[in-house]
Design an enzyme around this catalytic site. Structure first.
Site, short mmCIF file in Angstrom:
data_model
loop_
_atom_site.label_atom_id
_atom_site.label_comp_id
_atom_site.label_asym_id
_atom_site.label_seq_id
_atom_site.Cartn_x
_atom_site.Cartn_y
_atom_site.Cartn_z
CB SER A 151 -0.87 0.01 1.26
OG SER A 151 -1.54 1.25 1.38
CE1 TYR A 164 -3.64 -2.05 5.19
CE2 TYR A 164 -3.38 0.30 4.78
CZ TYR A 164 -3.56 -0.99 4.31
OH TYR A 164 -3.66 -1.22 2.97
N1 NAD Z 1 -8.73 -0.54 -1.15
C1 NAD Z 1 -7.68 0.26 -1.04
O1 NAD Z 1 -7.81 1.50 -1.16
C2 NAD Z 1 -6.32 -0.32 -0.78
C3 NAD Z 1 -5.21 0.53 -0.85
C4 NAD Z 1 -3.95 0.01 -0.64
C5 NAD Z 1 -3.79 -1.33 -0.36
N2 NAD Z 1 -4.87 -2.13 -0.27
C6 NAD Z 1 -4.64 -3.55 0.05
O2 NAD Z 1 -5.22 -4.37 -0.96
C7 NAD Z 1 -5.62 -5.61 -0.39
C8 NAD Z 1 -7.06 -5.85 -0.76
O3 NAD Z 1 -7.85 -4.79 -0.27
P1 NAD Z 1 -9.34 -4.55 -0.75
O4 NAD Z 1 -9.58 -3.10 -0.68
O5 NAD Z 1 -9.58 -5.29 -1.99
O6 NAD Z 1 -10.13 -5.23 0.48
P2 NAD Z 1 -11.53 -5.96 0.52
O7 NAD Z 1 -11.89 -6.00 1.98
O8 NAD Z 1 -12.48 -5.35 -0.42
O9 NAD Z 1 -11.18 -7.42 0.03
C9 NAD Z 1 -10.27 -8.19 0.78
C10 NAD Z 1 -10.44 -9.65 0.47
O10 NAD Z 1 -9.55 -10.37 1.35
C11 NAD Z 1 -10.29 -11.38 2.01
N3 NAD Z 1 -9.72 -11.65 3.33
C12 NAD Z 1 -9.70 -10.84 4.40
N4 NAD Z 1 -9.13 -11.46 5.44
C13 NAD Z 1 -8.75 -12.69 4.99
C14 NAD Z 1 -8.13 -13.80 5.59
N5 NAD Z 1 -7.79 -13.78 6.88
N6 NAD Z 1 -7.88 -14.88 4.83
C15 NAD Z 1 -8.26 -14.93 3.54
N7 NAD Z 1 -8.88 -13.92 2.91
C16 NAD Z 1 -9.13 -12.82 3.64
C17 NAD Z 1 -11.71 -10.84 2.10
O11 NAD Z 1 -12.67 -11.85 2.33
C18 NAD Z 1 -11.85 -10.17 0.75
O12 NAD Z 1 -12.24 -11.07 -0.25
C19 NAD Z 1 -5.36 -5.50 1.10
O13 NAD Z 1 -4.13 -6.10 1.40
C20 NAD Z 1 -5.29 -4.02 1.34
O14 NAD Z 1 -4.52 -3.70 2.45
C21 NAD Z 1 -6.14 -1.67 -0.47
#
Ligand code: NAD
Length: 268
Positions: A151, A164
């Protein structure tokens, strides 16, 4: 003249892929693009209904996908998912570590259990899946590609999301050290550093974040958007397209790179 046609680099037919967190959000966007490129997908996630729906959507377009229920926070779940890729598609070639959580909490409100959960899922989960995949990649001797979803919060501080941010900084460091050790086996390790992306997770987290920052939702969004030259939030497909590049032969000489995909957020 280059030896290989461009299309060949992006043809992932015959590749076995595990995407953690592939049921929703960024992981789902990645799964869609890798499946479109011909790879066989294992969606490793805890969200059963959403994962099954993702598999259905991939198959309806002629892609290959299977769901394996796996909690990245639990020891032993990685081996099951990696083995499923080998059993179903013949090999594990690509691992995308996209599962993650991002609850907001100020530094002084982050208790022992909160910190433990954050690092167990965001950091140790990545280690578990990577070790299980690398073990098989080395055994098979064909190399592989690992893409860790970090991130921009792992590159700069994130007020209201201290733990985080620290967990993602650990992912950045992990990615570079893994790359330096695993290159000798033909395994590349790169990280994606997304900016603000519209996902189910973002929708939930922003409520907690406005509370931690003591702001209104409008002010927080305005503050964020003022720093994004491309003037929009990203979507999961913005991530899927870049991960496709990192998973493809077009990025063969890249390892240890942290690829920022944030609409320009960190340039301002
Ligand atoms: N959305 C953003 O703005 C953003 C920005 C930077 C980084 N990220 C990173 O991207 C990744 C995905 O984020 P997102 O926004 O798609 O989140 P989201 O919550 O929309 O999706 C996350 C997915 O991970 C799964 N998950 C959560 N905990 C889990 C576990 N213990 N075991 C297996 N699966 C699990 C959830 O069920 C879901 O399908 C994360 O690592 C997040 O930190 C997101």
């Amino acid at each position: 003249m280059a030896e290989k046609a461009i299309a060949e680099f992006f043809d992932l037919s015959g590749k076995g892929v595990v995407v953690t967190g592939g049921a929703m959000g960024i992981g789902q966007g990645v799964a869609f693009r890798l499946a479109e490129a011909g790879a066989g997908l294992i969606i490793a996630d805890i969200a059963v209904n959403e994962a099954k729906d993702t598999v259905k959507r991939i198959r309806s377009k002629g892609g290959k996908a299977k769901f394996v229920k796996a909690d990245v926070g639990v020891v032993g779940s990685a081996e099951k998912a990696i083995q499923a890729a080998i059993d179903t598609y013949g090999s594990i070639d690509i691992l995308v570590n996209a599962a993650g959580i991002f609850p907001a909490a100020k530094f002084m409100d982050s208790d022992e259990a909160f910190v433990e959960k954050m690092f167990n899922i965001n950091f140790k989960g990545m280690i578990r899946f990577s070790q299980a995949a690398v073990r098989e990649m080395i055994r098979a001797g064909h190399g592989g590609k690992i893409i860790n979803v970090a991130s921009i919060a792992g590159l700069v501080p994130a007020r209201g999301q201290t733990m985080y941010s620290a967990s993602k900084a650990a992912v950045v460091s992990l990615t570079k050290s893994m790359a330096s050790e695993l290159g000798t086996y033909g395994i590349t390790v790169n990280a994606l550093a997304p900016g603000g992306i519209m996902t189910p997770g973002t929708a939930t987290i922003s409520k907690g974040l406005v509370k931690a920052l003591d702001m209104t939702m409008e002010d927080m969004l305005h503050m964020h958007m003022a720093r994004v030259p491309l003037n929009r939030l990203g979507d999961p497909d913005d991530m899927g397209k870049v991960v496709l590049f990192l998973a493809s032969g077009a990025s063969d000489f890249m390892t240890g790179s942290i690829v920022r995909v944030d609409g320009g957020f960190l340039t301002t």
